[in-house]
Design a protein around this motif. Sequence first.
Motif, PDB file in Angstrom:
ATOM      1  N   LYS A   8      35.570  49.227  38.164  1.00 26.96           N
ATOM      2  CA  LYS A   8      36.126  48.110  38.489  1.00 26.96           C
ATOM      3  C   LYS A   8      36.740  47.722  39.740  1.00 26.96           C
ATOM      4  O   LYS A   8      38.054  46.879  39.826  1.00 26.96           O
ATOM      5  CB  LYS A   8      36.730  46.986  37.372  1.00 26.96           C
ATOM      6  CG  LYS A   8      35.920  47.012  36.042  1.00 26.96           C
ATOM      7  CD  LYS A   8      36.966  46.447  34.971  1.00 26.96           C
ATOM      8  CE  LYS A   8      35.867  46.357  33.858  1.00 26.96           C
ATOM      9  NZ  LYS A   8      36.667  45.729  32.848  1.00 26.96           N
ATOM     10  N   ARG A   9      36.441  48.360  40.856  1.00 26.55           N
ATOM     11  CA  ARG A   9      37.278  48.288  42.061  1.00 26.55           C
ATOM     12  C   ARG A   9      36.492  47.461  43.052  1.00 26.55           C
ATOM     13  O   ARG A   9      35.234  47.604  43.074  1.00 26.55           O
ATOM     14  CB  ARG A   9      37.806  49.704  42.430  1.00 26.55           C
ATOM     15  CG  ARG A   9      38.858  50.290  41.407  1.00 26.55           C
ATOM     16  CD  ARG A   9      39.209  51.733  41.917  1.00 26.55           C
ATOM     17  NE  ARG A   9      40.167  52.205  40.977  1.00 26.55           N
ATOM     18  CZ  ARG A   9      39.830  52.701  39.958  1.00 26.55           C
ATOM     19  NH1 ARG A   9      38.743  52.950  39.376  1.00 26.55           N
ATOM     20  NH2 ARG A   9      40.929  53.239  39.154  1.00 26.55           N
ATOM     21  N   ILE A  10      36.852  47.008  44.199  1.00 27.92           N
ATOM     22  CA  ILE A  10      36.416  46.332  45.258  1.00 27.92           C
ATOM     23  C   ILE A  10      37.107  47.220  46.532  1.00 27.92           C
ATOM     24  O   ILE A  10      38.234  47.183  46.856  1.00 27.92           O
ATOM     25  CB  ILE A  10      36.921  44.884  45.245  1.00 27.92           C
ATOM     26  CG1 ILE A  10      36.161  44.418  43.771  1.00 27.92           C
ATOM     27  CG2 ILE A  10      36.228  44.204  46.365  1.00 27.92           C
ATOM     28  CD1 ILE A  10      36.689  43.075  43.627  1.00 27.92           C
ATOM     29  N   LEU A  11      36.252  47.195  47.589  1.00 25.59           N
ATOM     30  CA  LEU A  11      36.726  47.696  48.923  1.00 25.59           C
ATOM     31  C   LEU A  11      36.568  46.566  49.848  1.00 25.59           C
ATOM     32  O   LEU A  11      35.769  45.656  50.029  1.00 25.59           O
ATOM     33  CB  LEU A  11      35.798  48.732  49.377  1.00 25.59           C
ATOM     34  CG  LEU A  11      36.103  48.844  50.979  1.00 25.59           C
ATOM     35  CD1 LEU A  11      36.913  50.087  50.813  1.00 25.59           C
ATOM     36  CD2 LEU A  11      34.647  49.725  51.490  1.00 25.59           C
ATOM     37  N   ILE A  12      37.690  46.083  50.415  1.00 25.44           N
ATOM     38  CA  ILE A  12      38.193  44.921  51.164  1.00 25.44           C
ATOM     39  C   ILE A  12      38.465  45.220  52.606  1.00 25.44           C
ATOM     40  O   ILE A  12      39.184  46.221  52.924  1.00 25.44           O
ATOM     41  CB  ILE A  12      39.113  44.196  50.606  1.00 25.44           C
ATOM     42  CG1 ILE A  12      38.426  43.432  49.173  1.00 25.44           C
ATOM     43  CG2 ILE A  12      39.818  42.967  51.351  1.00 25.44           C
ATOM     44  CD1 ILE A  12      39.497  42.654  48.589  1.00 25.44           C
ATOM     45  N   LYS A  13      38.036  44.444  53.462  1.00 25.85           N
ATOM     46  CA  LYS A  13      38.570  44.726  55.021  1.00 25.85           C
ATOM     47  C   LYS A  13      39.368  43.491  55.114  1.00 25.85           C
ATOM     48  O   LYS A  13      39.011  42.268  54.997  1.00 25.85           O
ATOM     49  CB  LYS A  13      37.334  44.651  56.017  1.00 25.85           C
ATOM     50  CG  LYS A  13      37.881  44.748  57.536  1.00 25.85           C
ATOM     51  CD  LYS A  13      36.722  44.733  58.364  1.00 25.85           C
ATOM     52  CE  LYS A  13      37.340  44.254  59.730  1.00 25.85           C
ATOM     53  NZ  LYS A  13      36.049  44.131  60.817  1.00 25.85           N
ATOM     54  N   GLN A  14      40.690  43.596  55.510  1.00 25.95           N
ATOM     55  CA  GLN A  14      41.458  42.324  55.502  1.00 25.95           C
ATOM     56  C   GLN A  14      41.241  41.971  56.709  1.00 25.95           C
ATOM     57  O   GLN A  14      40.900  42.601  57.723  1.00 25.95           O
ATOM     58  CB  GLN A  14      43.004  42.851  55.553  1.00 25.95           C
ATOM     59  CG  GLN A  14      43.361  43.571  54.222  1.00 25.95           C
ATOM     60  CD  GLN A  14      44.773  44.061  54.375  1.00 25.95           C
ATOM     61  OE1 GLN A  14      45.241  44.622  55.159  1.00 25.95           O
ATOM     62  NE2 GLN A  14      45.676  43.738  53.281  1.00 25.95           N
ATOM     63  N   THR A  15      41.319  40.335  56.674  1.00 23.53           N
ATOM     64  CA  THR A  15      41.043  39.652  58.077  1.00 23.53           C
ATOM     65  C   THR A  15      42.321  39.169  58.481  1.00 23.53           C
ATOM     66  O   THR A  15      43.239  38.941  57.932  1.00 23.53           O
ATOM     67  CB  THR A  15      40.340  38.099  57.641  1.00 23.53           C
ATOM     68  OG1 THR A  15      41.015  37.686  56.468  1.00 23.53           O
ATOM     69  CG2 THR A  15      38.786  38.582  57.023  1.00 23.53           C
ATOM     70  N   GLN A  16      42.419  39.236  59.706  1.00 23.64           N
ATOM     71  CA  GLN A  16      43.656  39.025  60.786  1.00 23.64           C
ATOM     72  C   GLN A  16      43.736  37.424  60.514  1.00 23.64           C
ATOM     73  O   GLN A  16      42.803  36.826  61.274  1.00 23.64           O
ATOM     74  CB  GLN A  16      43.531  39.468  62.010  1.00 23.64           C
ATOM     75  CG  GLN A  16      43.587  40.872  62.174  1.00 23.64           C
ATOM     76  CD  GLN A  16      44.874  41.505  61.618  1.00 23.64           C
ATOM     77  OE1 GLN A  16      45.783  40.922  61.851  1.00 23.64           O
ATOM     78  NE2 GLN A  16      44.934  42.632  61.151  1.00 23.64           N
TER      79      GLN A  16
END
Length: 87
Positions: A8-16
């Motif tokens: 139940k994990r998610i990979l995210i790229k944080q947005t500036q």
Amino acid sequence: MIIKPIGKRILIKQTQQEEVTKSGIVLPGTASKEKPIIGEVLAVGRKIEEVKVGDKVIFEKYSGTEVKDGEKTYLILEKDNVLAIVE
């Protein structure tokens, strides 16, 4: 490196995020003292149905684990740390 979240994990790229002052001055994301809480979903674990790759999501501040791949930084979150999908 290929990062595939499990369970139940998610990979995210944080947005500036840019911040605009009351007088209209735009401050770049690097000037902000707060960590961004909006990100783009890059990959999801097999047990996740509500969120899909490409969604922009709002997540809890200071949650998850940062992972670096060269110059890029990603965040791996539990599904419960995601608060909403931005449309």
